[in-house]
Design a protein around this motif. Structure first.
Motif, short mmCIF file in Angstrom:
data_model
loop_
_atom_site.label_atom_id
_atom_site.label_comp_id
_atom_site.label_asym_id
_atom_site.label_seq_id
_atom_site.Cartn_x
_atom_site.Cartn_y
_atom_site.Cartn_z
N ALA A 177 23.02 -13.98 71.96
CA ALA A 177 23.33 -12.85 72.82
C ALA A 177 22.10 -12.26 73.51
O ALA A 177 22.15 -11.94 74.70
CB ALA A 177 24.05 -11.77 72.00
N LEU A 178 21.00 -12.11 72.79
CA LEU A 178 19.84 -11.44 73.38
C LEU A 178 19.21 -12.26 74.53
O LEU A 178 18.94 -11.69 75.59
CB LEU A 178 18.80 -11.15 72.30
CG LEU A 178 19.19 -10.07 71.28
CD1 LEU A 178 18.03 -9.78 70.34
CD2 LEU A 178 19.64 -8.78 71.96
N PRO A 179 18.98 -13.57 74.39
CA PRO A 179 18.45 -14.31 75.54
C PRO A 179 19.42 -14.34 76.72
O PRO A 179 19.00 -14.27 77.88
CB PRO A 179 18.22 -15.72 74.98
CG PRO A 179 18.07 -15.53 73.51
CD PRO A 179 18.98 -14.40 73.16
N LEU A 180 20.73 -14.43 76.44
CA LEU A 180 21.71 -14.42 77.52
C LEU A 180 21.69 -13.08 78.24
O LEU A 180 21.78 -13.02 79.48
CB LEU A 180 23.11 -14.71 76.96
CG LEU A 180 24.24 -14.71 78.00
CD1 LEU A 180 24.00 -15.76 79.08
CD2 LEU A 180 25.59 -14.95 77.31
N TYR A 181 21.56 -11.99 77.50
CA TYR A 181 21.46 -10.66 78.08
C TYR A 181 20.24 -10.58 79.00
O TYR A 181 20.30 -10.03 80.10
CB TYR A 181 21.37 -9.64 76.96
CG TYR A 181 21.32 -8.20 77.42
CD1 TYR A 181 22.41 -7.59 78.02
CD2 TYR A 181 20.16 -7.44 77.23
CE1 TYR A 181 22.36 -6.27 78.43
CE2 TYR A 181 20.11 -6.13 77.63
CZ TYR A 181 21.20 -5.54 78.24
OH TYR A 181 21.14 -4.23 78.64
N LEU A 182 19.12 -11.17 78.54
CA LEU A 182 17.91 -11.18 79.36
C LEU A 182 18.12 -11.99 80.64
O LEU A 182 17.73 -11.56 81.74
CB LEU A 182 16.75 -11.78 78.55
CG LEU A 182 15.46 -12.05 79.31
CD1 LEU A 182 14.82 -10.75 79.77
CD2 LEU A 182 14.48 -12.84 78.45
N LEU A 183 18.76 -13.16 80.53
CA LEU A 183 18.98 -14.01 81.70
C LEU A 183 19.93 -13.34 82.68
O LEU A 183 19.73 -13.39 83.90
CB LEU A 183 19.54 -15.36 81.25
CG LEU A 183 19.51 -16.51 82.27
CD1 LEU A 183 18.10 -16.74 82.78
CD2 LEU A 183 20.07 -17.77 81.65
N ASN A 184 20.99 -12.70 82.18
CA ASN A 184 21.90 -11.96 83.06
C ASN A 184 21.19 -10.80 83.73
O ASN A 184 21.48 -10.45 84.88
CB ASN A 184 23.08 -11.43 82.26
CG ASN A 184 24.05 -12.51 81.82
OD1 ASN A 184 24.89 -12.30 80.95
ND2 ASN A 184 23.95 -13.71 82.38
N LEU A 185 20.24 -10.19 83.02
CA LEU A 185 19.55 -9.01 83.53
C LEU A 185 18.57 -9.38 84.65
O LEU A 185 18.42 -8.66 85.63
CB LEU A 185 18.79 -8.35 82.38
CG LEU A 185 18.37 -6.88 82.53
CD1 LEU A 185 19.59 -5.98 82.62
CD2 LEU A 185 17.50 -6.47 81.35
N THR A 186 17.89 -10.54 84.51
CA THR A 186 16.82 -10.89 85.44
C THR A 186 17.14 -12.09 86.33
O THR A 186 16.63 -12.17 87.45
CB THR A 186 15.53 -11.21 84.66
OG1 THR A 186 15.72 -12.38 83.85
CG2 THR A 186 15.16 -10.04 83.75
N GLY A 187 17.93 -13.04 85.86
CA GLY A 187 18.23 -14.26 86.62
C GLY A 187 17.06 -15.20 86.79
O GLY A 187 17.11 -16.13 87.59
N SER A 188 15.98 -14.99 86.03
CA SER A 188 14.76 -15.77 86.20
C SER A 188 14.58 -16.76 85.06
O SER A 188 14.47 -16.36 83.89
CB SER A 188 13.54 -14.84 86.25
OG SER A 188 12.34 -15.56 86.18
N SER A 189 14.54 -18.06 85.38
CA SER A 189 14.29 -19.06 84.34
C SER A 189 12.86 -18.97 83.83
O SER A 189 12.59 -19.24 82.66
CB SER A 189 14.58 -20.47 84.88
OG SER A 189 13.63 -20.85 85.85
N ALA A 190 11.90 -18.62 84.72
CA ALA A 190 10.50 -18.52 84.30
C ALA A 190 10.33 -17.40 83.27
O ALA A 190 9.65 -17.58 82.25
CB ALA A 190 9.61 -18.28 85.51
N LEU A 191 10.93 -16.23 83.55
CA LEU A 191 10.84 -15.13 82.60
C LEU A 191 11.56 -15.48 81.30
O LEU A 191 11.07 -15.19 80.20
CB LEU A 191 11.44 -13.86 83.21
CG LEU A 191 11.37 -12.60 82.35
CD1 LEU A 191 9.92 -12.25 82.03
CD2 LEU A 191 12.05 -11.42 83.06
#
Length: 417
Positions: free
Chosen positions: A30-44
Motif C-alpha cells: 500500500a505505501l509504495p502504491l500510495y507514493l506512486l499515485n501521489l507523484t506518478g514518478s518512476s524515478a522517485l
C-alpha cells in the motif's frame, strides 16, 4: 528437538508468520502504491524503495548476531510490536505534510525491521526441527510467506481502491499486534553464548567469524551469494519497479482499475511463490543443489515474453495478462531456488553460527537490490515510450548471469554430493 515437523512450537511459528507476513505484505504494497499515485514518478519511486532497502541491509547482520545471542522468540515479539507502533506513528503524522519524506522514513523503518526479523525466523528452524526436516520446514515457511503475500496485496488493493489508505493501516496494525501476542507462547530452545566484551567488539567478532566461515570453510556459498546479487540487481529489481509502474502509469488502463489490477499482479507474484514453495516441499528429495542453476536460468528466460508484448501489443489488458503470468512463473522458479539455497546453508553450517551466517548471506544478497531499484527507476523515466527496451535489457543480462549460475551450482554438486 522434535521428531515430527509440526510440533506445537513450530506450528505457532508458522501461524505467527501467516499473520505477521500478511500485515507486512499489505503495508509494503500500500505505501509504495500510495507514493506512486501521489507523484506518478518512476524515478522517485525507485529512489524511495532503494532508500528503504538500506536499513534492511544494515540491520540484517545485526539481526543474525542477536538471533544467536538472544532468545529468538523475544526478538520476533518485540519487532512485531514495534512494527505496529511504526504504522500507528505514520497514521498520526500523515496529515502534517512532507508526505514523501514521511513515506521514505516509514518504509525505511519497516524494511529495517524485516531485515532484523528474518534471521531470527530462519535461525529458529534448526532449533525446532530435525535436520532431515530442514527442506520441508523451509518449504513451509516459504509457502506461508507466499500465501500471506498472495492475500495481502489482493485484499489491500481492493481495500485501498475502495476506501483509501486509512483502513489498510488499521488492518496491518491489528495483524502485527496479534502476531506478537501469539509468539509470546512459543518456546524455542536457547543457550546463551559467552560475550567477547563490549557490544561493538562482540558484533565485530561474530560478523568476522561468519565471514571467515563462508570464505575459508564453505567458499562455494560465497560464490552462490555473488550470483544472487547479480540476479537481484538485474532481474528482481526490474520486477519490483516495473510491475507497479507499468500497470498503474504506462498501460492503457483506467486509474482505479489499474490499482486493483496491480494488487492482483502482486497476488500472482505471491501465488508463484506459494506454488514454488509447495513444489520444493513435494520434490524435496529430487531437488539436488547441482541443478539449482537451471531454475535461475528458467526464471531469466521468462522475462523475454514481457518485453516482446510491450513492443508488439498495443492492448493494455493483454500486456497486463502477459506481465502477470510471466511474473508468476518467475516466482515459481526463484522460490524453489531460494528453498534449496537456505536448506543447503542450514545443513552445512554449525548450530552456533546459523543466525550469523544466514544474516551475512541475506545482507550481501540484498546489497544489489537498492542499486537495482534506483537504476530501473531512472531507466524507465529516461526511456518513456521505450519501456520494452528496459525489460529486454533485464532479460539479456539476467540470462547471462543465469548461465554462469548453471556452472557454479554444478560445482555445488561436485563438492557436496
Amino acid at each position: 528437538m522434535n521428531e515430527k515437523l509440526f510440533s506445537k512450537d513450530f506450528t505457532l511459528v508458522v501461524i505467527g508468520q501467516i499473520v505477521s507476513l500478511f500485515g507486512n505484505a499489505t503495508i509494503r504494497f500500500a505505501l509504495p502504491l500510495y507514493l506512486l499515485n501521489l507523484t506518478g514518478s518512476s524515478a522517485l519511486y525507485g529512489t524511495v524503495t532503494a532508500c528503504a532497502f538500506v536499513p534492511a541491509i544494515l540491520l540484517s547482520p545485526i539481526g543474525g548476531i542477536v538471533a544467536d545471542r538472544v532468545n529468538k522468540r523475544n526478538i520476533m515479539v518485540a519487532l512485531d510490536f514495534f512494527t505496529a507502533a511504526v504504522i500507528l506513528g505514520f497514521s498520526l503524522l500523515r496529515e502534517g505534510g512532507q508526505m514523501v519524506l514521511l513515506l521514505t522514513v516509514t518504509m525505511m523503518l519497516l524494511y529495517g525491521i524485516a531485515g532484523a526479523y528474518q534471521p531470527a525466523v530462519q535461525a529458529s528452524i534448526p532449533a525446532l526441527v530435525r535436520q532431515e526436516h530442514f527442506m520441508a520446514a523451509n518449504s513451509v515457511i516459504n509457502t506461508v510467506s507466499s500465501f500471506a503475500s498472495l492475500i495481502g496485496p489482493v485484499l489491500g488493493g481492493i481495500l485501498y481502491s475502495a476506501y483509501g489508505l486509512e483502513p489498510v493501516l488499521l488492518v496491518c496494525m491489528v495483524c502485527f499486534v496479534l502476531s506478537a501476542v501469539m509468539e509470546i507462547f512459543i518456546r524455542i530452545p536457547f543457550q546463551r553464548q559467552a560475550s567477547g566484551g563490549g557490544v561493538f567488539r562482540t558484533v565485530r567478532a561474530d560478523f568476522g567469524e561468519s565471514v571467515r566461515f563462508i570464505r575459508k570453510e564453505k567458499p562455494i556459498i560465497g560464490k552462490g551469494v555473488v550470483m544472487v546479487c547479480g540476479i537481484n540487481l538485474f532481474l528482481s529489481a526490474m520486477i519490483v519497479v516495473a510491475l507497479p509502474y507499468l500497470v498503474t502509469e504506462v498501460l492503457d488502463l483506467e486509474a482505479s482499475l489499474a490499482n486493483r489490477l496491480y494488487g492482483f499482479a502482486e497476488g500472482a507474484l505471491a501465488a508463484g511463490g506459494l506454488a514454488g514453495g509447495i513444489g520444493a516441499g513435494i520434490f524435496a528429495d529430487r531437488l539436488k543443489i547441482r541443478r539449482a542453476g537451471s531454475l535461475v536460468a528458467a526464471a531469466a528466460v521468462c522475462v523475454f515474453p514481457m518485453g516482446a508484448a510491450l513492443l508488439l501489443c498495443p492492448s493494455g489488458m493483454v500486456n497486463y495478462v502477459i506481465l502477470t503470468l510471466c511474473c508468476f512463473v518467475i516466482m515459481v522458479f526463484s522460490t524453489m531456488f531460494s528453498v534449496q539455497m537456505m536448506s543447503f546453508i542450514q545443513t552445512e553450517t554449525p548450530q552456533q553460527l546459523i543466525g550469523k551466517v544466514i544474516a551475512v548471506v541475506l545482507t550481501v544478497s540484498m546489497c544489489a537490490q537498492p542499486l537495482g531499484n534506483a537504476l530501473y527507476g531512472v531507466l524507465f523515466e529516461v526511456c518513456r515510450g521505450l519501456e520494452y527496451a528496459v525489460v529486454l535489457f533485464s532479460g539479456v543480462t539476467s540470462l547471462g548471469i543465469a548461465l554462469g549460475a548453471v556452472r557454479i551450482f554444478r560445482g555445488f554438486g561436485a563438492e557436496t554430493e
